[in-house]
Structures are given as C-alpha cells and as structure tokens.
Design an enzyme around this catalytic site. Structure first.
Site, short mmCIF file in Angstrom:
data_model
loop_
_atom_site.label_atom_id
_atom_site.label_comp_id
_atom_site.label_asym_id
_atom_site.label_seq_id
_atom_site.Cartn_x
_atom_site.Cartn_y
_atom_site.Cartn_z
N LYS A 1 -4.74 8.29 14.45
CA LYS A 1 -5.47 7.04 14.71
C LYS A 1 -4.58 6.13 15.54
O LYS A 1 -3.37 6.05 15.31
CB LYS A 1 -5.84 6.33 13.40
CG LYS A 1 -6.45 4.94 13.60
CD LYS A 1 -6.63 4.19 12.29
CE LYS A 1 -7.04 2.74 12.51
NZ LYS A 1 -7.18 1.98 11.27
N GLU B 1 -8.08 -10.58 7.22
CA GLU B 1 -7.17 -9.59 6.64
C GLU B 1 -5.90 -10.24 6.11
O GLU B 1 -5.12 -10.82 6.87
CB GLU B 1 -6.81 -8.52 7.68
CG GLU B 1 -6.09 -7.33 7.09
CD GLU B 1 -6.40 -6.04 7.83
OE1 GLU B 1 -5.88 -4.98 7.41
OE2 GLU B 1 -7.15 -6.06 8.82
#
Length: 432
Positions: free
Chosen positions: A189, A234
């Site tokens: 990723k 976040e």
C-alpha cells in the site's frame, strides 16, 4: 541550537492557570484576537479544547531527530518554569502547540510554540493560562477582557484555485504507476497525496477558516499551528495519565447528500474487500508500532463507519496502557514512534515512504505530520494533519492537501475523485 532559537527561553517563565466560569468563556475560537494565521493556535473538538496566541517561547527542530530534540528541549524548558496551576486538568499549566513535517528531510522541520495566553474548556471546567517572565506581576486576564481585545473578523475573500505540483491528469497517471508497482508485489500500500494552490485577493482571516471548519466538522479536531490550519478526523495519539488512545482511519467513500443512498454506500464500504484491506494495513501498522512500549493494547475486531459531511471512513479506535518501564514517554514521544502510520504512508512503511519520495512529486511539508499539543507532564493530543492548508506569510496564498491510500485494487480515476472530496472541507471553509 542557535542563539536565536535559545533567546526566547533564557528568562525564567511563570505559567499561571486560573479557573474561570465556563459561561464566561463562550466559544473558544471566538477568543482568538486577530486574523493573522501565524498568531492563532487551536485544538478544538465539539467546542472543547484549547486556543492560544502570542509567543512566550519557541522550539524549532529539523531532520530525523526533530521529535526527540523538541521533546528534550520542551522537558528542559517546562522544568525551569515556575508553575502556578489551580485547575490541575489536562491542558492546564504550560502547554506547547506543535506541528512537524511528514518527511524527515523536509526543510519545514518541526516546531513547538508556547503561547503567552491559553484558554481552555473541558466539560464543566474552563481556565485561562498565561506564560510571562517571572518578573512580571500582571494579573491573569478575564475572558471578558480577552473578548473585548478581539479585533473584528475580516470579510470573506474570493479564491482562485491552481494546480499544485501536479495537475489532475499527471497525478492520476502517477497513481496508475503506483498501482502497477503494487501489483508486482514490491509494496502492499502507498498513500499518494496531491496539493492544490489557492490565491486570494486579500488576506484570509484564519479565525473565519477555523469557525467554518469547526461548524462543518464538529467531530473532527480543528487545529491551527504555525499557519497550518485544518480539521482532522484522525487522532494519532492521546496520552492521559499513562493511557494511550488513537483513532485509525483508512478506507473512504464519498457521500451523495441523499441519506438513504449514503446508508447503502456505508454498507458497501463496510463490505469492500479493497477498503477493508487498506484499513487492516493501517490498524496493524499502528498496533505493531505501539507493541514495544505497551503493557496491553486493545482494538475492535471490525471497523465502524465514521460519517462526515463529505465522506465516510472505516475507523477503528485503539487503546493501550504504557508499560511501567515506558510510563514516562510523553505524548510527543509516542507520536514519534507511530509516525508515519500506514494510513498516511503505506505498508511496509519504509518501502512506501521511498515510493512516495520517488513518485509523489512534491514536499508534503507538515501535511500528514503530527499536529497537536503537549503539556508539561507529557500528556497531550496529537492528530494527523489532514484536511488542511498551509497559509503563507502574506495570508493570500494557501496550499491545500489531500491523500488517498493506493492498493492493488485501486482505480486511479476513483482515487482522483476521492482526493477532490477530501479537498472539499478546506475549499468550503475558504469560500465563505
């Protein structure tokens, strides 16, 4: 350390915190006195948190050791302060607002700024902290006095938007190249970010940006440090008396504005193998980074869907208790160990960072780096600087940022659309 960097910290500083009525404080962001982005500091969620202004001391660092140096210099500075704290709650006493670059070699480095005035609110507690030379005897100002010194908001300004380091077509092509690389098995990723530049006809009022962001995204942490302004969903780390908390986001789908359709999209997000894989990488990255320092760690077995006005994310809340031998780790030290997470870099982290450096085509600056605050006792809160913009010294130029997690199943056109959705919070805040 240069003489210039040391100069603000030479005098003995006195930090005084007094309790004030919560009703006298009002909205925290309404207390910021001026429009200049460099002067405003904020960390606010659902009306609670802290705001600050002025500069009693400053710590600037750079390079791979930027976190460790900042933490050591803060401990030294806080240890030499005279502290009078009648509230004794998280965010009281001397605090430093901080932001740090994503990449170790970025010239933007990192900073901790100790405001001259901090106002905070948490639950039924509210307070005012001042940090001044210990030789000064002026009383701590009341919220009423602070509000009366506030200058009027500047009017909204129109913005023209220009491509940043890459236009949409070239960024999409770069993403396609990364997808091809991932499919070879070289990396699992990679988070690819892009920037958009905004130009305004007159200086922006950072207070207007912050109020718009806080109003639109109350569940996010609205922040301002060193002219980096945003609202992040976040939470990288919260440290409070040895307990560590974090919120991991990875896996995103756009909202349509139709409630019924969005419920269906939320269900599809929760079942998406591509997004679940991306999310699992992010959670595993964070828990693995915490493992050497935690006596215990807890994360839910399956993510929940976090609904924001523009997008929905897969989210997992993680908690941990620091092991006895690591109990004195500050929130900044923990943030340094967690950064960069797979949610903003990729998996494996070192390989993903190399791909970003080679293929992203820009310096992220402090975008996707830790941003938040640190107390004298090491407690604090650090988010990841997402949904954000860096405002230049004139107040008329901004860099807006967005990033997308790329895995083998990613479609470059879909990722571009996702980046546009992630730019919407800052564009909307700026345009009104």
């Amino acid at each position: 350390m240069t003489d210039a960097a040391a100069a603000p910290t030479r005098a003995t500083l006195l930090a005084r915190t007094v309790a004030v009525p919560t009703e006298a404080v009002g909205e925290l962001l309404d207390l910021l006195p001026g429009p200049q982005p460099q002067e405003a500091m904020a960390w606010v969620r659902r009306g609670e948190g802290i705001v600050g202004w002025g500069e009693a001391a400053r710590i600037d660092t750079s390079g791979p050791g930027r976190f460790a140096e900042a933490d050591a210099r803060w401990r030294d500075l806080a240890g030499r302060m005279v502290v009078r704290d009648e509230v004794q709650a998280p965010g009281t006493g001397p605090v430093a607002f901080g932001s740090f670059s994503f990449a170790a070699d970025s010239p933007t480095g990192g900073s901790l700024v100790v405001p001259e005035v901090v106002v905070g609110r948490r639950g039924q507690q509210a307070w005012v902290t001042t940090v001044v030379s210990a030789a000064e005897l002026a009383p701590v100002p009341s919220p009423t006095a602070l509000r009366s010194a506030r200058r009027p908001l500047l009017p909204p300004v129109a913005a023209d938007y220009l491509a940043g380091a890459r236009d949409e077509a070239h960024w999409r092509d770069a993403v396609a190249g990364v997808v091809d690389l991932i499919r070879t098995g070289a990396v699992a990723k990679v988070v690819m970010a892009r920037d958009v530049c905004a130009r305004t006809s007159a200086p922006v009022d950072v207070r207007r940006l912050l109020k718009n962001l806080a109003g639109d995204y109350p569940s996010c942490w609205t922040f301002a440090v060193d002219a980096l302004v945003g609202a992040t969903p976040e939470l990288l780390v919260r440290r409070e008396r040895g307990l560590i908390s974090s919120r991991v986001l990875a896996g995103t789908i756009q909202r349509t504005g139709d409630d019924e359709a969005d419920l269906a999209r939320a269900a599809s997000l929760a079942r998406s193998s591509k997004d679940l894989e991306e999310h699992e990488f992010a959670v595993d990255s964070l828990t693995a980074s915490l493992a050497p320092y935690a006596a215990s760690t807890n994360a839910s077995d399956a993510p929940f869907v976090l609904h924001l006005p523009n997008v929905m994310h897969l989210a997992t809340d993680v908690t941990a208790v620091l092991a006895t031998e690591h109990a004195d780790m500050s929130s900044l030290q923990v943030a340094a160990e967690l950064h960069p997470t797979a949610a903003v870099c990729g998996t494996p982290t070192e390989l993903a960072a190399e791909v970003i450096a080679e293929r992203e085509g820009m310096d992220r600056g402090r975008y996707a780096g830790p941003v938040g605050w640190l107390g004298a006792d090491g407690d604090g809160e650090w988010g990841i600087a997402l949904r954000s913009a860096q405002v230049d010294a004139t107040g008329t130029g901004l860099r807006l940022f967005a990033g997308c997690g790329i895995v083998a199943a990613s479609d470059p056109a879909d990722e571009l659309a996702e980046s546009v959705a992630k730019l919407a919070p800052m564009r909307s805040a700026l345009d009104r």
